[in-house]
Design an enzyme around this catalytic site. Structure first.
Site, PDB file in Angstrom:
ATOM      1  N   LYS A 210      28.147  30.915  50.883  1.00  0.00           N
ATOM      2  CA  LYS A 210      29.494  30.999  51.447  1.00  0.00           C
ATOM      3  C   LYS A 210      30.523  30.491  50.429  1.00  0.00           C
ATOM      4  O   LYS A 210      31.510  31.132  50.148  1.00  0.00           O
ATOM      5  CB  LYS A 210      29.537  30.176  52.735  1.00  0.00           C
ATOM      6  CG  LYS A 210      30.869  30.210  53.433  1.00  0.00           C
ATOM      7  CD  LYS A 210      30.781  29.490  54.780  1.00  0.00           C
ATOM      8  CE  LYS A 210      32.163  29.250  55.340  1.00  0.00           C
ATOM      9  NZ  LYS A 210      32.159  28.587  56.638  1.00  0.00           N
ATOM     10  N   GLU A 216      22.333  23.820  44.466  1.00  0.00           N
ATOM     11  CA  GLU A 216      21.003  24.432  44.428  1.00  0.00           C
ATOM     12  C   GLU A 216      21.106  25.924  44.141  1.00  0.00           C
ATOM     13  O   GLU A 216      20.392  26.472  43.295  1.00  0.00           O
ATOM     14  CB  GLU A 216      20.285  24.245  45.781  1.00  0.00           C
ATOM     15  CG  GLU A 216      19.932  22.822  46.125  1.00  0.00           C
ATOM     16  CD  GLU A 216      21.038  22.091  46.886  1.00  0.00           C
ATOM     17  OE1 GLU A 216      22.232  22.470  46.749  1.00  0.00           O
ATOM     18  OE2 GLU A 216      20.705  21.130  47.600  1.00  0.00           O
ATOM     19  N   GLY A 271      28.044  28.343  58.119  1.00  0.00           N
ATOM     20  CA  GLY A 271      26.814  28.694  57.412  1.00  0.00           C
ATOM     21  C   GLY A 271      25.639  28.886  58.359  1.00  0.00           C
ATOM     22  O   GLY A 271      24.881  29.862  58.255  1.00  0.00           O
ATOM     23  N   ARG A 272      25.475  27.972  59.301  1.00  0.00           N
ATOM     24  CA  ARG A 272      24.308  28.036  60.199  1.00  0.00           C
ATOM     25  C   ARG A 272      24.471  29.090  61.293  1.00  0.00           C
ATOM     26  O   ARG A 272      23.588  29.258  62.126  1.00  0.00           O
ATOM     27  CB  ARG A 272      24.030  26.656  60.795  1.00  0.00           C
ATOM     28  CG  ARG A 272      25.221  26.010  61.486  1.00  0.00           C
ATOM     29  CD  ARG A 272      24.984  24.530  61.713  1.00  0.00           C
ATOM     30  NE  ARG A 272      26.130  23.837  62.262  1.00  0.00           N
ATOM     31  CZ  ARG A 272      27.120  23.326  61.547  1.00  0.00           C
ATOM     32  NH1 ARG A 272      27.107  23.454  60.236  1.00  0.00           N
ATOM     33  NH2 ARG A 272      28.120  22.684  62.129  1.00  0.00           N
ATOM     34  N   GLU A 357      22.551  20.261  62.490  1.00  0.00           N
ATOM     35  CA  GLU A 357      23.781  20.221  61.702  1.00  0.00           C
ATOM     36  C   GLU A 357      24.979  20.374  62.652  1.00  0.00           C
ATOM     37  O   GLU A 357      26.066  19.877  62.371  1.00  0.00           O
ATOM     38  CB  GLU A 357      23.783  21.326  60.631  1.00  0.00           C
ATOM     39  CG  GLU A 357      24.732  21.034  59.483  1.00  0.00           C
ATOM     40  CD  GLU A 357      24.517  21.913  58.261  1.00  0.00           C
ATOM     41  OE1 GLU A 357      23.968  21.434  57.256  1.00  0.00           O
ATOM     42  OE2 GLU A 357      24.906  23.096  58.308  1.00  0.00           O
ATOM     43  N   HIS A 388      -3.443  22.115  68.170  1.00  0.00           N
ATOM     44  CA  HIS A 388      -4.529  21.417  67.477  1.00  0.00           C
ATOM     45  C   HIS A 388      -3.994  20.389  66.506  1.00  0.00           C
ATOM     46  O   HIS A 388      -4.695  19.952  65.602  1.00  0.00           O
ATOM     47  CB  HIS A 388      -5.416  22.443  66.766  1.00  0.00           C
ATOM     48  CG  HIS A 388      -6.024  23.406  67.737  1.00  0.00           C
ATOM     49  ND1 HIS A 388      -7.225  23.163  68.363  1.00  0.00           N
ATOM     50  CD2 HIS A 388      -5.549  24.569  68.248  1.00  0.00           C
ATOM     51  CE1 HIS A 388      -7.487  24.167  69.195  1.00  0.00           C
ATOM     52  NE2 HIS A 388      -6.475  25.019  69.149  1.00  0.00           N
ATOM     53  N   LYS A 508      25.498  14.676  48.517  1.00  0.00           N
ATOM     54  CA  LYS A 508      25.784  15.652  47.448  1.00  0.00           C
ATOM     55  C   LYS A 508      26.629  15.001  46.367  1.00  0.00           C
ATOM     56  O   LYS A 508      26.363  15.159  45.173  1.00  0.00           O
ATOM     57  CB  LYS A 508      26.584  16.834  48.018  1.00  0.00           C
ATOM     58  CG  LYS A 508      25.822  17.789  48.888  1.00  0.00           C
ATOM     59  CD  LYS A 508      26.734  18.982  49.182  1.00  0.00           C
ATOM     60  CE  LYS A 508      26.222  19.825  50.326  1.00  0.00           C
ATOM     61  NZ  LYS A 508      27.183  20.836  50.771  1.00  0.00           N
TER      62      LYS A 508
HETATM   63  O1  F6P Z   1      24.612  21.492  53.044  1.00  0.00           O
HETATM   64  C1  F6P Z   1      25.283  22.030  54.102  1.00  0.00           C
HETATM   65  C2  F6P Z   1      25.756  23.433  53.922  1.00  0.00           C
HETATM   66  O2  F6P Z   1      27.128  23.433  53.742  1.00  0.00           O
HETATM   67  C3  F6P Z   1      25.350  24.288  55.111  1.00  0.00           C
HETATM   68  O3  F6P Z   1      26.182  24.129  56.180  1.00  0.00           O
HETATM   69  C4  F6P Z   1      25.340  25.642  54.515  1.00  0.00           C
HETATM   70  O4  F6P Z   1      24.627  26.512  55.324  1.00  0.00           O
HETATM   71  C5  F6P Z   1      24.657  25.342  53.204  1.00  0.00           C
HETATM   72  O5  F6P Z   1      25.172  24.093  52.808  1.00  0.00           O
HETATM   73  C6  F6P Z   1      24.850  26.365  52.117  1.00  0.00           C
HETATM   74  O6  F6P Z   1      26.185  26.537  51.767  1.00  0.00           O
HETATM   75  P1  F6P Z   1      26.669  27.776  50.952  1.00  0.00           P
HETATM   76  O7  F6P Z   1      26.402  29.002  51.743  1.00  0.00           O
HETATM   77  O8  F6P Z   1      28.151  27.565  50.739  1.00  0.00           O
HETATM   78  O9  F6P Z   1      25.942  27.808  49.639  1.00  0.00           O
END
Ligand code: F6P
Length: 543
Positions: A210, A216, A271-272, A357, A388, A508
């Site tokens: 987003k 990452e 995002g979620r 979240e 199990h 972060k």
């Molecule tokens: O770490 C939280 C977050 O902002 C989530 O809400 C989101 O889904 C994820 O990081 C990834 O964010 P992006 O789509 O901006 O890379």
């Protein structure tokens, strides 16, 4: 800023629920079922092809009446209307919350800042469809003119969990000639293992972010670019092997992806809550545009049910209120989600972000520290595997764990007796949790007295059973929307902002500060606490 509201615990329904809960603590589900032989048929609801049995919950008709009253007193109706209307209900980010617009039919109009967003949604969907078809038909060629055979989604959180979950859930409907991989972790192992057997000439990366700034994802995206260029050597290859899904066109082009190959979405999609936006591009490539639209139609059907149905028959409202009930009146800390379908193996992980979240918040919309529990911990595994492993604790441990069992009438892979055996376990587990096995029953079976306490099942452990026909794109959409709106219901009662996620920021920021301390060759002057300083020194000494 927000206007102040009556604190939750001062609502009359809340107070009455406290009394009701106290009177119910000693009541066993056995008694509730014995005193009402029709309970198992009565305390059920069905909509959009999803059946919910909530009879095995520790509630009476009075409890349900009070929970529904709580929803009314919490202004749930007005809050639902505000979300669907596009009001900026995510107050800490001053944003509308309109994932429901992502699945609205073309005929609907939903306004944000005076602009109807539905045409833009469909414009992006149409572009996604053209792209997906060109990959699926082999028309999209890589830099060396080979068709794309491998699609790697690079993203994390909502830009990963939805795509992975949906791919796994809908694998049956996917194009088996294409290979799908998902890279999320900044741990290089994730990228290395996802690509070790792929040929860059036949591989396309979907960089899903987003913000297009997430550490990452950007790290993995740069590694992917180097991996592609390592074989194809020319910058021009990037346009053929990378597309982006983002709200940030500037960062996308800075990375080197042509914005003609960017699929956008909007700040009003959390995002979620984004698996049905362009973030679902890998899903659409896997299952095809028609199936993707069926997924959206499933979401929309549940949206309409949530928006229009009286609360007493409203599945997400009932589920949300029951979650509040155990969380706040029975000290339950967690919810087990137990899908009895291997295709839903990533569903609990997906729900973890959606639920935690969203509702892992400790202040109310008007900034007060809450004086009650908010979001429970969600966890789970597909059945029967979980049986199990951790079910022992659910049956005989000391913690109350309300469970959601999710089962299907039909299997997508009917093999001999498998499906009946699978479903017999759904019904048996819910039955065993609710009714248990008494010492008297054990004695009647001749169990030695010393073993009786060990073999006794107290029962009175609540669960919902959710049943639907079979996994299809539409049923998946309905199930996800069911949980989305249940989460909304809980957040509305708890008076929290279910749509921000400030809690992920501090870690972060600190990580970014620590990176140079790990990478610099000079001994840095560490200014952390003594534990963090020592850990960093130890890492530097051994890396
Ligand atoms: O770490 C939280 C977050 O902002 C989530 O809400 C989101 O889904 C994820 O990081 C990834 O964010 P992006 O789509 O901006 O890379």
């Amino acid at each position: 800023m927000s206007e102040s509201v009556t604190p939750l615990e001062q609502l009359s329904a809340w107070k009455a629920l406290e009394t009701n809960a106290a009177s119910l603590k000693e009541t066993h589900l056995r008694e509730l079922f014995t005193s009402d032989p029709k309970r198992g048929e009565r305390l059920t609801a069905e909509a959009a092809g999803i059946f919910l049995d909530y009879s095995k919950h520790r509630v009476t008709d009075e409890t349900l009446k009070l929970l529904l009253q709580l929803a009314e007193e919490s202004g749930l109706r007005a809050k639902i209307d505000a979300m669907f209307r596009g009001d900026k209900i995510n107050i800490t980010e001053n944003r509308a919350v309109l994932h429901v617009a992502l699945r609205a039919p073309k005929s609907e109009k939903i306004f944000v800042d005076g602009k109807d967003v539905v045409p833009e949604v469909h414009e992006v969907l149409d572009r996604m469809s053209v792209f997906a078809d060109s990959i699926r038909s082999g028309k999209w060629l890589g830099y060396t003119d080979k068709p794309i055979k491998n699609i790697v989604n690079v993203g994390i959180g909502g830009s990963d969990l939805g795509p992975v979950m949906a791919y796994e859930a809908l694998r049956h409907y996917s194009d088996r000639d294409l290979t799908f991989r998902f890279v999320s972790n900044v741990d290089g192992t994730d990228f290395a293992e996802a690509t070790h057997d792929l040929d860059p000439e036949e591989t396309l990366f979907i960089i899903s972010s987003k913000t297009f700034t997430t550490l990452e994802t950007m790290t993995n995206a740069h590694t992917a670019r180097a991996w592609v260029l390592g074989k194809l050597e020319h910058q021009a290859a990037i346009a053929k092997h990378f597309v982006a899904v983002s709200t940030n066109a500037a960062e996308v082009s800075k990375f080197g992806i042509d914005t003609a190959n960017m699929f956008g979405f909007w700040d009003w999609v959390g995002g979620r809550y984004s698996m049905d936006s362009a973030i679902g591009l890998s899903t659409m490539v896997a299952i095809g545009p028609e199936n993707f639209r069926a997924l959206l139609a499933g979401f929309h059907e549940m949206d309409e049910h949530f928006r229009t149905t009286p609360f007493e028959k409203n599945l997400p409202v009932l589920m949300g209120l029951l979650a509040v009930w155990y969380n706040d009146f029975f000290d339950a800390q967690t919810v087990g989600v137990l899908p009895y379908d291997q295709y839903l193996k990533r569903f609990p992980a997906y729900l973890q972000q959606l639920t935690m979240e969203s509702n892992g918040k400790h202040v109310t919309l008007d900034g007060r520290h809450v004086t009650y529990e908010t979001g429970p911990i969600f966890w789970g595994e597909p059945g029967t595997n979980g049986q199990h492993s951790f079910y022992q604790l659910i049956h005989q441990g000391t913690k109350l764990i309300p469970c959601d069992f999710i089962g299907f009438f039909k299997s997508l892979n009917p093999l001999g007796r498998h499906h009946d055996l699978l479903m017999s376990n759904v019904f048996a587990q819910a039955e065993a949790l609710a009714f248990g096995k008494t010492a008297e029953e054990l004695r009647a079976e001749g169990i030695a007295e010393w073993l009786v306490p060990h073999k006794t099942f107290e029962g009175n452990r609540p669960s919902s059973v959710i049943l639907t026909e079979k996994i299809t794109p539409a049923t998946l959409g309905k199930l996800v929307a069911l949980y989305e709106h249940s989460v909304f219901t809980q957040g509305a009662v708890w008076q929290i902002d279910s749509f921000d996620q400030w809690g992920v920021e501090l870690g972060k920021v600190l990580a970014v500060r620590i990176i140079p301390e790990l990478e610099n060759t000079d001994e840095p002057a560490l200014k952390h606490d003594s534990s963090t300083n020592a850990l960093i020194r130890r890492y530097r000494a051994h890396k």
